[in-house]
Design an enzyme around this catalytic site. Structure first.
Site, PDB file in Angstrom:
ATOM      1  N   HIS A  34       0.856  -1.237  -0.260  1.00  0.00           N
ATOM      2  CA  HIS A  34      -0.329  -0.076   0.008  1.00  0.00           C
ATOM      3  C   HIS A  34       0.659   1.319  -0.034  1.00  0.00           C
ATOM      4  O   HIS A  34       1.931   1.074   0.812  1.00  0.00           O
ATOM      5  CB  HIS A  34      -0.839  -0.293   1.930  1.00  0.00           C
ATOM      6  CG  HIS A  34      -2.353   0.542   1.237  1.00  0.00           C
ATOM      7  ND1 HIS A  34      -2.954   2.229   1.541  1.00  0.00           N
ATOM      8  CD2 HIS A  34      -3.364   0.470   0.411  1.00  0.00           C
ATOM      9  CE1 HIS A  34      -2.664   2.738   1.448  1.00  0.00           C
ATOM     10  NE2 HIS A  34      -4.201   1.400   0.466  1.00  0.00           N
TER      11      HIS A  34
ATOM     12  N   ASP B 121      -8.046  -5.012  -0.011  1.00  0.00           N
ATOM     13  CA  ASP B 121      -9.138  -6.158  -0.929  1.00  0.00           C
ATOM     14  C   ASP B 121      -8.377  -7.493  -1.020  1.00  0.00           C
ATOM     15  O   ASP B 121      -8.412  -8.209  -1.527  1.00  0.00           O
ATOM     16  CB  ASP B 121      -8.113  -5.823  -2.875  1.00  0.00           C
ATOM     17  CG  ASP B 121      -8.280  -4.788  -2.634  1.00  0.00           C
ATOM     18  OD1 ASP B 121      -9.500  -4.029  -3.204  1.00  0.00           O
ATOM     19  OD2 ASP B 121      -7.678  -3.736  -3.400  1.00  0.00           O
TER      20      ASP B 121
HETATM   21  C1  LIG Z   1      -7.561  -0.196  -2.512  1.00  0.00           C
HETATM   22  C2  LIG Z   1      -6.474  -0.426  -3.029  1.00  0.00           C
HETATM   23  O1  LIG Z   1      -6.418   0.070  -4.156  1.00  0.00           O
HETATM   24  S1  LIG Z   1      -5.193  -1.210  -2.157  1.00  0.00           S
HETATM   25  C3  LIG Z   1      -3.968  -1.790  -3.122  1.00  0.00           C
HETATM   26  C4  LIG Z   1      -4.369  -2.429  -4.250  1.00  0.00           C
HETATM   27  N1  LIG Z   1      -3.221  -3.194  -5.255  1.00  0.00           N
HETATM   28  C5  LIG Z   1      -3.344  -4.357  -5.260  1.00  0.00           C
HETATM   29  O2  LIG Z   1      -3.038  -5.348  -4.333  1.00  0.00           O
HETATM   30  C6  LIG Z   1      -1.658  -4.528  -6.252  1.00  0.00           C
HETATM   31  C7  LIG Z   1      -1.052  -5.041  -5.533  1.00  0.00           C
HETATM   32  N2  LIG Z   1      -0.097  -4.133  -5.021  1.00  0.00           N
HETATM   33  C8  LIG Z   1       0.823  -3.318  -5.677  1.00  0.00           C
HETATM   34  O3  LIG Z   1       1.368  -3.236  -7.004  1.00  0.00           O
HETATM   35  C9  LIG Z   1       1.718  -2.280  -4.725  1.00  0.00           C
HETATM   36  O4  LIG Z   1       1.851  -2.202  -3.629  1.00  0.00           O
HETATM   37  C10 LIG Z   1       0.821  -0.746  -4.475  1.00  0.00           C
HETATM   38  C11 LIG Z   1       0.577  -0.072  -6.178  1.00  0.00           C
HETATM   39  C12 LIG Z   1      -0.239  -1.301  -3.911  1.00  0.00           C
HETATM   40  C13 LIG Z   1       0.831   0.590  -3.764  1.00  0.00           C
HETATM   41  O5  LIG Z   1       2.781   0.613  -4.416  1.00  0.00           O
HETATM   42  P1  LIG Z   1       3.779   1.243  -3.943  1.00  0.00           P
HETATM   43  O6  LIG Z   1       3.614   2.215  -3.422  1.00  0.00           O
HETATM   44  O7  LIG Z   1       3.957   2.914  -5.309  1.00  0.00           O
HETATM   45  O8  LIG Z   1       4.816   0.787  -3.800  1.00  0.00           O
HETATM   46  P2  LIG Z   1       6.121   0.161  -5.511  1.00  0.00           P
HETATM   47  O9  LIG Z   1       5.303  -0.186  -6.114  1.00  0.00           O
HETATM   48  O10 LIG Z   1       6.939   0.612  -5.323  1.00  0.00           O
HETATM   49  O11 LIG Z   1       6.649  -0.987  -4.157  1.00  0.00           O
HETATM   50  C14 LIG Z   1       7.788  -0.601  -3.665  1.00  0.00           C
HETATM   51  C15 LIG Z   1       8.079  -1.972  -2.641  1.00  0.00           C
HETATM   52  O12 LIG Z   1       7.507  -3.228  -2.800  1.00  0.00           O
HETATM   53  C16 LIG Z   1       7.576  -4.546  -3.975  1.00  0.00           C
HETATM   54  N3  LIG Z   1       5.334  -5.000  -4.062  1.00  0.00           N
HETATM   55  C17 LIG Z   1       4.577  -3.875  -3.533  1.00  0.00           C
HETATM   56  N4  LIG Z   1       3.436  -4.822  -3.488  1.00  0.00           N
HETATM   57  C18 LIG Z   1       3.753  -6.033  -3.701  1.00  0.00           C
HETATM   58  C19 LIG Z   1       3.051  -6.907  -4.100  1.00  0.00           C
HETATM   59  N5  LIG Z   1       2.192  -6.461  -3.844  1.00  0.00           N
HETATM   60  N6  LIG Z   1       4.110  -8.448  -4.454  1.00  0.00           N
HETATM   61  C20 LIG Z   1       5.032  -7.730  -4.477  1.00  0.00           C
HETATM   62  N7  LIG Z   1       5.923  -7.306  -4.277  1.00  0.00           N
HETATM   63  C21 LIG Z   1       5.425  -5.847  -4.354  1.00  0.00           C
HETATM   64  C22 LIG Z   1       7.772  -4.042  -5.381  1.00  0.00           C
HETATM   65  O13 LIG Z   1       8.077  -5.229  -6.295  1.00  0.00           O
HETATM   66  C23 LIG Z   1       8.814  -2.432  -5.098  1.00  0.00           C
HETATM   67  O14 LIG Z   1       9.271  -3.703  -4.580  1.00  0.00           O
HETATM   68  P3  LIG Z   1      11.277  -2.821  -5.427  1.00  0.00           P
HETATM   69  O15 LIG Z   1      11.664  -1.840  -4.057  1.00  0.00           O
HETATM   70  O16 LIG Z   1      12.041  -4.534  -5.070  1.00  0.00           O
HETATM   71  O17 LIG Z   1      11.325  -3.261  -6.778  1.00  0.00           O
HETATM   72  O1  LIG Z   2      -5.868   4.768  -0.711  1.00  0.00           O
HETATM   73  C1  LIG Z   2      -4.562   4.022  -1.722  1.00  0.00           C
HETATM   74  O2  LIG Z   2      -4.299   4.474  -1.969  1.00  0.00           O
HETATM   75  C2  LIG Z   2      -5.222   2.626  -1.394  1.00  0.00           C
HETATM   76  C3  LIG Z   2      -7.169   2.493  -0.762  1.00  0.00           C
HETATM   77  O3  LIG Z   2      -6.706   1.642   0.197  1.00  0.00           O
HETATM   78  C4  LIG Z   2      -8.594   2.681  -0.761  1.00  0.00           C
HETATM   79  O4  LIG Z   2      -8.858   3.586  -1.472  1.00  0.00           O
HETATM   80  O5  LIG Z   2      -9.177   2.373  -0.448  1.00  0.00           O
END
Ligand SMILES: CC(=O)SCCNC(=O)CCNC(=O)[C@H](O)C(C)(C)COP(=O)(O)OP(=O)(O)OC[C@H]1O[C@@H](n2cnc3c(N)ncnc32)[C@H](O)[C@@H]1OP(=O)(O)O
Ligand SMILES: O=C([O-])CC(=O)C(=O)O
Length: 378
Positions: A264, A315
């Site tokens: 997140h 999620d």
């Molecule tokens: C309601 C919502 O929107 S909640 C979020 C829902 N989305 C997901 O569950 C999708 C999976 N999660 C992700 O892709 C990310 O954690 C995000 C997009 C939610 C947040 O991303 P950011 O804050 O941009 O973090 P970022 O993508 O830079 O990740 C940081 C590090 O953690 C790793 N990482 C983050 N999430 C995950 C994951 N779910 N699985 C594996 N590795 C992950 C990344 O690969 C990265 O590693 P690195 O620095 O070695 O490259």
């Molecule tokens: O806050 C965020 O970036 C994503 C999230 O958890 C939501 O929208 O509920």
């Protein structure tokens, strides 16, 4: 002067808001000062909507009048129903269908010609959008599955009415309470990407329907709301494989896969909504005498925390909760939108109160001073 570039706007403050506060280190979420635990266990979605839109928790009279008025707005015009049928026939993706449906609703809204910033008109429009999304979504899902749509009922709660329209059957108390709680948990979350999209749109003085349409499109992606469906598909993949859940996840991570439902931008500890939903997922499994989906989820959570230091977001446990409620998997993200509409509308109302065009800049790294050649000479 060196200009700092903040990719993904990480940590950048762009607005003030009284709506929700997230403490990412403490794993705390509040709506207008109330903790998400108290609201999830003590307030209905309608109460939370009132809180977000009007600033205080309603008393009984306020709630009754608010909920009754919303319930009268549930019906959708027969023309809208026809366009939903066309989307179902075209086998449109549910989130794309929802985006189109909300956009279509604007043509039938009595306040469509109001000044976009008129608060009273926006409260009425917001009420209609929120009331009609469940009707439109349930109709779409039923029609694409070859069933007739079910007309909404005014005597049921927002949560119960949706499940009734989806299944042609009134939900029992457990299903209604669980769904209502899920709606409360998803209603608002600071400046997440879809809320920000709604703000960008409304900051141009575009209208509420445009803002909500932008937000739905933004929520659909797999890095945001779309992840809840991906989680369930992953759990099914795990189930269909002959591997232990932790081996499956280990292989997926080694293969460079992102595990949906983890990580997140704001939380550094387990999302409080995931904590509450994991309890629900476990309860539903126990009641059904099969805790398989919950157990897979817990094993995966523990493994990813130990291996990658990543924790579940909202999620992750909504997926197994909805699955055990019998909700079709491709409806999970539209259900997120069904709830988040309340938060989007509240943020757009705030934006219009104190509007400034949202317009950041990109650092230009392209070519300059290139010599132009006429088309025929290239
Ligand atoms: C309601 C919502 O929107 S909640 C979020 C829902 N989305 C997901 O569950 C999708 C999976 N999660 C992700 O892709 C990310 O954690 C995000 C997009 C939610 C947040 O991303 P950011 O804050 O941009 O973090 P970022 O993508 O830079 O990740 C940081 C590090 O953690 C790793 N990482 C983050 N999430 C995950 C994951 N779910 N699985 C594996 N590795 C992950 C990344 O690969 C990265 O590693 P690195 O620095 O070695 O490259
Ligand atoms: O806050 C965020 O970036 C994503 C999230 O958890 C939501 O929208 O509920």
């Amino acid at each position: 002067m060196p200009e700092e570039l903040r990719r993904g706007l990480e940590g950048v403050l762009v607005a003030e808001s009284e709506l929700s506060y997230i403490d990412g280190d403490a794993g705390q979420l509040i709506y207008r000062g109330y903790s998400i635990d108290d609201l999830a266990h003590g307030a209905s979605y309608e109460e939370v909507l009132y809180l977000l839109w009007h600033g205080h928790l309603p008393d009984r009279n306020e709630l009754e009048s608010f909920a009754d008025t919303m319930a009268t707005e549930r019906g959708i015009d027969s023309d809208v129903l026809e366009s939903i049928e066309a989307l179902a026939r075209a086998d449109e993706e549910p989130m794309a269908a929802l985006r189109t449906m909300v956009s279509t609703l604007s043509a039938y809204d009595d306040d469509a010609d109001a000044d976009p910033t008129d608060r009273e008109a926006n409260l009425r429009k917001g009420r209609r959008i929120t009331a009609k999304i469940p009707t439109a979504l349930a109709a779409f899902v039923r029609m694409r599955d070859g069933n007739d749509p079910i007309a909404p009922r005014e005597d049921l709660s927002h949560a119960a009415n949706f499940l009734y329209m989806l299944n042609d059957e009134e939900p029992d108390e457990v299903l209604e309470e669980t769904f209502d709680m899920a709606l409360v948990l998803h209603a608002d979350h600071g400046l997440n990407a879809s809320t920000f999209a709604a703000l960008v749109t409304s900051s141009t003085l575009a209208d509420l329907h445009s803002a909500i349409t932008s937000a739905i499109g933004t929520l659909s992606g797999s890095l945001h709301g779309g992840a809840n469906q991906d989680v369930m598909q992953m759990l099914q993949e795990v189930d269909n494989s002959d591997k232990e859940p932790s081996t499956w996840v280990n292989d997926a991570l080694e293969g460079g896969r992102r595990i949906p439902g983890f990580g997140h931008r704001v939380y550094n500890v387990k999302d409080p909504r995931a904590r509450i939903l994991s309890e629900k997922s476990e309860e539903l499994g126990e009641a059904a005498g099969d805790t398989k989906w919950y157990e897979y989820s817990v094993t995966i959570e523990d493994y990813i925390k130990d291996e990658k230091g990543l924790v579940p977001n909202v999620d992750f446990y909504s997926a197994s909760t909805y699955y055990q409620m019998g909700i079709p998997i491709d409806t999970y993200t539209p259900i997120f939108a069904l709830s988040r509409a309340g938060g989007w509308i509240a943020h757009v109302l705030e934006q219009y109160e104190d509007n400034r065009l949202i317009r950041p800049r990109a650092r230009y790294v392209g070519a300059k001073d290139r010599e132009f050649t006429e088309l025929d000479a290239r």
